[in-house]
Design a protein around this motif. Sequence first.
Motif, PDB file in Angstrom:
ATOM      1  N   ILE A  34      10.706   7.247  13.874  1.00 24.29           N
ATOM      2  CA  ILE A  34      11.887   6.884  14.648  1.00 24.29           C
ATOM      3  C   ILE A  34      12.004   5.382  14.810  1.00 24.29           C
ATOM      4  N   GLN A  35      13.230   4.938  15.078  1.00 21.58           N
ATOM      5  CA  GLN A  35      13.487   3.550  15.455  1.00 21.58           C
ATOM      6  C   GLN A  35      13.809   3.541  16.941  1.00 21.58           C
ATOM      7  N   THR A  86      25.015  12.213  13.605  1.00 19.15           N
ATOM      8  CA  THR A  86      24.081  11.263  13.007  1.00 19.15           C
ATOM      9  C   THR A  86      22.653  11.689  13.337  1.00 19.15           C
ATOM     10  N   THR A  87      21.706  10.892  12.901  1.00 19.59           N
ATOM     11  CA  THR A  87      20.300  11.176  13.203  1.00 19.59           C
ATOM     12  C   THR A  87      19.854  10.497  14.496  1.00 19.59           C
ATOM     13  N   GLU A  88      20.803   9.918  15.249  1.00 21.71           N
ATOM     14  CA  GLU A  88      20.459   9.330  16.545  1.00 21.71           C
ATOM     15  C   GLU A  88      20.419  10.425  17.613  1.00 21.71           C
ATOM     16  N   VAL A  89      19.503  10.311  18.540  1.00 18.06           N
ATOM     17  CA  VAL A  89      19.304  11.327  19.573  1.00 18.06           C
ATOM     18  C   VAL A  89      20.276  11.086  20.731  1.00 18.06           C
ATOM     19  N   ALA A  90      21.126  12.089  21.018  1.00 16.47           N
ATOM     20  CA  ALA A  90      22.068  11.995  22.136  1.00 16.47           C
ATOM     21  C   ALA A  90      21.451  12.527  23.417  1.00 16.47           C
ATOM     22  N   GLY A  91      20.477  13.410  23.301  1.00 19.28           N
ATOM     23  CA  GLY A  91      19.824  13.987  24.468  1.00 19.28           C
ATOM     24  C   GLY A  91      18.693  14.887  24.035  1.00 19.28           C
ATOM     25  N   VAL A  92      17.701  15.058  24.903  1.00 17.96           N
ATOM     26  CA  VAL A  92      16.528  15.875  24.586  1.00 17.96           C
ATOM     27  C   VAL A  92      16.502  17.088  25.505  1.00 17.96           C
ATOM     28  N   GLY A 122      18.632   7.917  22.432  1.00 18.48           N
ATOM     29  CA  GLY A 122      18.789   6.607  21.808  1.00 18.48           C
ATOM     30  C   GLY A 122      17.881   6.395  20.620  1.00 18.48           C
ATOM     31  N   ASP A 123      16.827   7.203  20.474  1.00 21.95           N
ATOM     32  CA  ASP A 123      15.968   7.106  19.284  1.00 21.95           C
ATOM     33  C   ASP A 123      16.768   7.463  18.037  1.00 21.95           C
ATOM     34  N   ARG A 124      16.466   6.797  16.948  1.00 22.88           N
ATOM     35  CA  ARG A 124      17.099   7.154  15.668  1.00 22.88           C
ATOM     36  C   ARG A 124      16.016   7.617  14.715  1.00 22.88           C
ATOM     37  N   ILE A 125      16.137   8.859  14.244  1.00 19.57           N
ATOM     38  CA  ILE A 125      15.140   9.437  13.344  1.00 19.57           C
ATOM     39  C   ILE A 125      15.427   8.960  11.928  1.00 19.57           C
TER      40      ILE A 125
END
Length: 433
Positions: free
Chosen positions: A226-227, A157-163, A194-197
């Motif tokens: 982002i959300q 998905t477009t949600e961030v799992a890790g940076v 946790g950010d969603r692009i």
Amino acid sequence: MTILLTVLGIALFALGLLVSIAWHELGHLSTAKLFGIRVPQYMVGFGPTLWSRKRGETEYGIKAIPAGGYIRMIGMFPPGPDGRIEARSTSPWRGMIEDARSAAYEELEPGDETRLFYTRKPWKRVIVMFAGPFMNLILAVALFIGVCMTFGMEKQTTEVAGVQQCVIKQSEKREECRSGDPVSPAHAAGLKKGDRITAFNGEPVDDWATLSDRIRATIGPATLTIQRDGREQTLNPTLIRNDVVKKDADGRAVADAYVPAGYLGFAAQSVIAPLTLGESVDRMGDMVENGVHSVIALPSKIPDLWDAAFGDGERKADSPVGVVGAARISGEVMNLDVPTQNIVASFLLILATFNLSLFLFNMLPLLPLDGGHIAGALWESLRRNVAKVFRRPDPGPFDVAKLMPVAYVVAGVFICFTLLVLVADLVNPVKIT
């Protein structure tokens, strides 16, 4: 409880195997009867008969070893050049041909002269022989697409799992940052887990494939919408060029291949979610393509299999697996500490993969496989059409029985390969846990 669940998984796989075999042979049986070919036997399994019953002119039964099945059709091979069904020869190769020809007529009855397999037009014989593998393909597609559209499949998905904290060339295959590695654009811009692009450079994005392509195509300043915690924010990273995993035309990662492209530096969150029909068909296409590649690569797997079976070699995850190995994996699936629906989905996917393998394997143009008979019928059709075009005498039916010596060699190779896989499955199995 673990043993009970393992036995249950193996039993369910054995049942699924029997259903798959019976479904395969039903394809041959139904089309043979459709074209008026007499079928004395329909059997699931090999070895001693456990149960049988005769309905009409066909005996239906189950045999002790669930490792295949068959239907017996009258007149699989044409008579010899002299018009005789049986002949005598001291040559072992010729004897194989004559034995096969004789077996094809051993249950010949009065009136069967017009119901022989070889007397049917080539296109009808192709349908009869193709119908079995095609039934497995139908079952594989139904199971796979059904799982995709109901239980769902893993998708990014477009949600961030890790940076990623720093920039690392993916070709280096390391995770820890070293002194001198530059800060990743995502980390520098303040992107968080946790950010969603929702948009890239002002253009909305709602799937990972689109977002990934746009990131790869961008080097330099960019904007991310982002959300975060229910609120919309805008970040301004500066993407850099980096070595990343290459994608093929269908967007799939190519193993051990890398290309320079735009790099942001974060991992996408994966979820299990139902797919649309189009997405499911795309996944099925990937599955078929991978299956074809696996069949082609079988000879190259033999050294690793041998080392895993008789040496101290590691059993690779993509190693060929036989019936015993698949049953063992089914037992492992039943013991997974995951929701019941995931266990059901995994089991159905195992059956789908097995049926797809049956289809691809049987389509190889080699006797005694179905593909060998298909190839013989197609060759006969070609010969007859060429003769018709050039106004030559009809060459008559192609005598597939002459290929029986080759069929015995092929069968011997298959048996040896099956035994090798069996030993590997027993002493060094593929494990999913």
